[in-house]
Structures are given as structure tokens and as C-alpha cells.
Motif scaffolding. Structure first.
Motif: not given
Length: 96
Positions: A30-37, A42-47, A49-58
């Protein structure tokens, strides 16, 4: 300041968990992007193969086989990612 996992402040522990999940997702391609605020939905966005997913990390742990950690987010997310000490990352629902 409250202390938590690794005897670090809770904010630092949360940042460590986000980085652990980021590395796990990158290893999965995945290509991963982290929230700055902390107010982001959500905490992370990853994509991949054309799919974008939002993650909440605990940061979590296991008790009697069950994952113990909050399942709440600031907005709609696709997955909760539980960073579990000495185990790795568990996704709910599981990643394909």
C-alpha cells in the motif's frame, strides 16, 4: 502526562502505533498517508490497485484471545487497525 505502553506518554504511544501500522501496510504494497491533525476523520489513508482505504489505528492488547481496544473513530472508516504489543497488527475487518 499519562503514561502507557512502553512507559511513554499516551500521545507518543499512539504515534508509534500509527507508524507500526503504516509499515505493515507498506509491506503489503500500500501507499500510506498519515493524518496531520488529531481532528481528521481517520488516522491513515492507504491505496493500492485503485482501492483507497481509511484506517483508524488503535493501540490494543489481547485478553483471553480477544482484542481489547476502542472501536470508535472521528468519521467513517473502512478498517480498524489494532497495533498489538509483541504480536503485530490485526485489522477489523480483515484485509484481503
Amino acid at each position: 502526562t499519562m503514561k502507557s505502553l512502553y512507559d511513554l506518554p499516551t500521545g507518543t504511544t499512539g504515534a508509534v502505533s500509527e507508524l507500526v501500522v503504516s509499515v505493515d501496510l507498506m509491506k503489503r504494497g500500500y501507499h500510506v498517508f498519515r493524518a496531520l491533525s488529531p481532528s481528521c476523520p481517520c488516522d491513515l489513508v492507504a491505496f493500492k490497485n485503485g482501492d483507497t482505504l481509511k484506517f483508524e489505528v488503535r493501540t490494543a492488547y489481547r485478553r483471553k484471545g480477544s482484542i481489547v481496544g476502542p472501536r470508535k473513530a472521528n468519521g467513517p472508516v473502512d478498517h480498524f487497525a489494532f497495533a498489538i504489543l509483541n504480536e503485530g497488527v490485526v485489522y477489523e475487518p480483515p484485509l484481503e
